[in-house]
Design an enzyme around this catalytic site. Structure first.
Site, PDB file in Angstrom:
ATOM      1  N   ARG A  27       0.874  -1.187   0.000  1.00  0.00           N
ATOM      2  CA  ARG A  27       0.000   0.000   0.000  1.00  0.00           C
ATOM      3  C   ARG A  27       0.902   1.225   0.000  1.00  0.00           C
ATOM      4  O   ARG A  27       1.782   1.366   0.860  1.00  0.00           O
ATOM      5  CB  ARG A  27      -0.907   0.022   1.219  1.00  0.00           C
ATOM      6  CG  ARG A  27      -1.614   1.367   1.403  1.00  0.00           C
ATOM      7  CD  ARG A  27      -2.683   1.343   2.462  1.00  0.00           C
ATOM      8  NE  ARG A  27      -3.845   0.583   2.019  1.00  0.00           N
ATOM      9  CZ  ARG A  27      -5.035   0.616   2.609  1.00  0.00           C
ATOM     10  NH1 ARG A  27      -5.220   1.388   3.673  1.00  0.00           N
ATOM     11  NH2 ARG A  27      -6.043  -0.098   2.159  1.00  0.00           N
ATOM     12  N   HIS A  81      -7.607   0.811  -6.093  1.00  0.00           N
ATOM     13  CA  HIS A  81      -7.761  -0.036  -4.903  1.00  0.00           C
ATOM     14  C   HIS A  81      -8.413  -1.354  -5.373  1.00  0.00           C
ATOM     15  O   HIS A  81      -9.576  -1.643  -5.056  1.00  0.00           O
ATOM     16  CB  HIS A  81      -8.620   0.683  -3.868  1.00  0.00           C
ATOM     17  CG  HIS A  81      -8.538   0.098  -2.486  1.00  0.00           C
ATOM     18  ND1 HIS A  81      -7.734  -0.984  -2.167  1.00  0.00           N
ATOM     19  CD2 HIS A  81      -9.169   0.441  -1.326  1.00  0.00           C
ATOM     20  CE1 HIS A  81      -7.877  -1.273  -0.878  1.00  0.00           C
ATOM     21  NE2 HIS A  81      -8.741  -0.426  -0.348  1.00  0.00           N
ATOM     22  N   GLN A 104     -10.041  -4.131  -2.867  1.00  0.00           N
ATOM     23  CA  GLN A 104     -11.310  -3.710  -2.299  1.00  0.00           C
ATOM     24  C   GLN A 104     -12.444  -3.884  -3.313  1.00  0.00           C
ATOM     25  O   GLN A 104     -13.490  -4.460  -2.999  1.00  0.00           O
ATOM     26  CB  GLN A 104     -11.236  -2.240  -1.864  1.00  0.00           C
ATOM     27  CG  GLN A 104     -12.548  -1.679  -1.372  1.00  0.00           C
ATOM     28  CD  GLN A 104     -12.900  -2.153   0.028  1.00  0.00           C
ATOM     29  OE1 GLN A 104     -12.078  -2.060   0.917  1.00  0.00           O
ATOM     30  NE2 GLN A 104     -14.117  -2.651   0.217  1.00  0.00           N
ATOM     31  N   ASP A 119     -17.465   7.015  -0.903  1.00  0.00           N
ATOM     32  CA  ASP A 119     -16.186   6.926  -0.197  1.00  0.00           C
ATOM     33  C   ASP A 119     -15.925   8.309   0.400  1.00  0.00           C
ATOM     34  O   ASP A 119     -16.633   9.275   0.101  1.00  0.00           O
ATOM     35  CB  ASP A 119     -15.083   6.539  -1.207  1.00  0.00           C
ATOM     36  CG  ASP A 119     -13.736   6.228  -0.559  1.00  0.00           C
ATOM     37  OD1 ASP A 119     -13.672   6.107   0.688  1.00  0.00           O
ATOM     38  OD2 ASP A 119     -12.738   6.110  -1.297  1.00  0.00           O
ATOM     39  N   CYS A 135     -16.309   1.421   1.204  1.00  0.00           N
ATOM     40  CA  CYS A 135     -15.122   0.602   1.499  1.00  0.00           C
ATOM     41  C   CYS A 135     -14.691   0.749   2.951  1.00  0.00           C
ATOM     42  O   CYS A 135     -13.971  -0.100   3.467  1.00  0.00           O
ATOM     43  CB  CYS A 135     -13.988   0.965   0.556  1.00  0.00           C
ATOM     44  SG  CYS A 135     -13.422   2.670   0.703  1.00  0.00           S
ATOM     45  N   ARG A 141     -13.323  -9.138   2.136  1.00  0.00           N
ATOM     46  CA  ARG A 141     -11.922  -8.824   1.777  1.00  0.00           C
ATOM     47  C   ARG A 141     -11.042 -10.029   2.079  1.00  0.00           C
ATOM     48  O   ARG A 141     -10.140 -10.372   1.311  1.00  0.00           O
ATOM     49  CB  ARG A 141     -11.412  -7.623   2.608  1.00  0.00           C
ATOM     50  CG  ARG A 141     -12.116  -6.300   2.373  1.00  0.00           C
ATOM     51  CD  ARG A 141     -11.759  -5.693   1.049  1.00  0.00           C
ATOM     52  NE  ARG A 141     -10.325  -5.469   0.881  1.00  0.00           N
ATOM     53  CZ  ARG A 141      -9.625  -4.447   1.381  1.00  0.00           C
ATOM     54  NH1 ARG A 141     -10.237  -3.521   2.065  1.00  0.00           N
ATOM     55  NH2 ARG A 141      -8.328  -4.326   1.163  1.00  0.00           N
TER      56      ARG A 141
HETATM   57  N1  NVA Z   1     -10.166   6.549  -1.089  1.00  0.00           N
HETATM   58  C1  NVA Z   1      -9.735   6.157   0.238  1.00  0.00           C
HETATM   59  C2  NVA Z   1      -9.929   4.692   0.432  1.00  0.00           C
HETATM   60  C3  NVA Z   1      -9.535   4.181   1.784  1.00  0.00           C
HETATM   61  C4  NVA Z   1      -9.697   2.702   1.939  1.00  0.00           C
HETATM   62  C5  NVA Z   1      -8.282   6.539   0.438  1.00  0.00           C
HETATM   63  O1  NVA Z   1      -7.489   6.347  -0.487  1.00  0.00           O
HETATM   64  O2  NVA Z   1      -7.932   7.038   1.514  1.00  0.00           O
HETATM   65  N1   CP Z   2     -11.149  -0.224   2.971  1.00  0.00           N
HETATM   66  C1   CP Z   2      -9.862  -0.289   3.334  1.00  0.00           C
HETATM   67  O1   CP Z   2      -8.958  -0.547   2.524  1.00  0.00           O
HETATM   68  O2   CP Z   2      -9.653  -0.082   4.666  1.00  0.00           O
HETATM   69  P1   CP Z   2      -8.259   0.113   5.417  1.00  0.00           P
HETATM   70  O3   CP Z   2      -7.713   1.449   4.996  1.00  0.00           O
HETATM   71  O4   CP Z   2      -8.610   0.036   6.864  1.00  0.00           O
HETATM   72  O5   CP Z   2      -7.331  -0.988   4.978  1.00  0.00           O
END
Ligand code: NVA
Ligand code: CP
Length: 301
Positions: free
Chosen positions: A101, A128, A131, A219, A259, A287
């Site tokens: 990540r 992502h 997800q 989101d 998500c 997930r």
């Molecule tokens: N769009 C959000 C998703 C988090 C799981 C982010 O990138 O922070």
């Molecule tokens: N939805 C998701 O990816 O959550 P986290 O940021 O907690 O991993």
């Protein structure tokens, strides 16, 4: 270089392979999976915060008999500037799979280029895929074939929206995204998906996007890395909140999806998030099974 497959984007799997992953995820959900990772290690690199992704990968690897190792920049030489390409080659020498990540999508691409083992994108600023694949699995469990159905996206044209666009191309559902002007999804992702036959529309009116949809997705308004913009975005996104009135525009059996983490009172109201149409907990639970199936699939190649 050893032959291997990566999962950086939903486009890395063919529609047939996605169905294979879904049926194996279904098996993982039914019973403890086979110990296909015995003697294998998976490193999980988190350059951004995570609850669901980190724990579901860590638990999933352990459930399959493997050894998960979490690496953060602060606790490793990555945070002291060791080049990513060096880290990639070192980790690939010890581990059988790398989950990462990070911020720029080019970082997972660089990792995949230099690591001689499968690399899985656990979220970048662009995509992502883990997800959204789990989300589509969740939807197929409820609605079976998604082809020809309508799915709505309300809010920011972010990493989640981009992955939903890729999913629309792979699974044949119609996707309507309501985004404020200036916050559209990535143009390159959109045009490539349209070339692959995706039925995707960007509109400015949330009610138009939600109308007749089987699922209404949203989101956060400011993603990780956009914390400085959180204040200014609140004004821009105000009209893009998912409320019960908006859900009423969708199909009678429509579900609400997010998500998570969610900001109640911003992108979604408390009653929708906690309401009977909300499948957010199911999404999060799935997930685990979908990611197990992805790891299993990649390590079999
Ligand atoms: N769009 C959000 C998703 C988090 C799981 C982010 O990138 O922070
Ligand atoms: N939805 C998701 O990816 O959550 P986290 O940021 O907690 O991993």
């Amino acid at each position: 270089m050893m032959e291997h497959r990566d999962f950086l984007s939903i486009t890395d799997l063919s529609p047939e392979e996605i169905q294979q992953v879904f049926s194996s995820a279904q098996e993982h959900k039914r019973a403890l999976p086979q110990q296909c990772l015995l003697g294998k290690s998976v490193v999980l690199i988190f350059e951004k915060a995570s609850t669901r992704t980190r724990i579901s990968f860590e638990v999933g690897v352990a459930r399959m008999g493997g050894h998960p190792i979490v690496l953060t920049p602060q606790g490793s030489q990555m945070g002291r500037g060791e080049p990513l390409r060096d880290t990639a080659r070192i980790l690939a020498g010890y581990c059988d799979c790398i989950v990462m990540r990070t911020f720029g999508h080019d970082r997972v691409e660089e990792m995949a280029h230099f690591a001689d083992v499968p690399v899985i994108n656990a979220l970048t600023d662009l995509l992502h895929p883990c997800q959204v694949l789990a989300d589509c699995f969740t939807l197929t469990q409820r609605f079976e074939d998604l082809a020809g159905r309508k799915v709505a996206w309300i809010g920011d044209g972010n990493n989640m929206a981009n992955s939903w666009i890729n999913a629309a191309a792979a699974l044949g559902f119609e996707l309507a995204l309501a985004c404020p002007k200036g916050y559209d999804p990535d143009e390159a992702v959109l045009s490539a998906a349209v070339e692959r036959g995706a039925k995707v529309r960007i509109v400015r009116d949330p009610a138009e996007a939600a109308s007749g949809a089987i699922a209404v997705n949203t989101d956060v308004w400011a993603s990780m890395g956009q914390e400085d913009e959180a204040g200014s975005r609140k004004g821009v996104f105000e009209a893009f909140q998912v409320t019960q009135a908006l859900m009423d525009r969708a199909a009678p059996d429509a579900v609400f999806m997010h998500c998570l983490p969610a900001h109640r009172g911003e992108e979604v109201t408390e009653d929708v998030l906690e309401g009977s149409g909300s499948i957010v907990w199911e999404q999060a639970q799935n997930r685990l099974y979908v990611q197990e199936a992805i790891v299993e699939f990649l390590l079999r190649q």
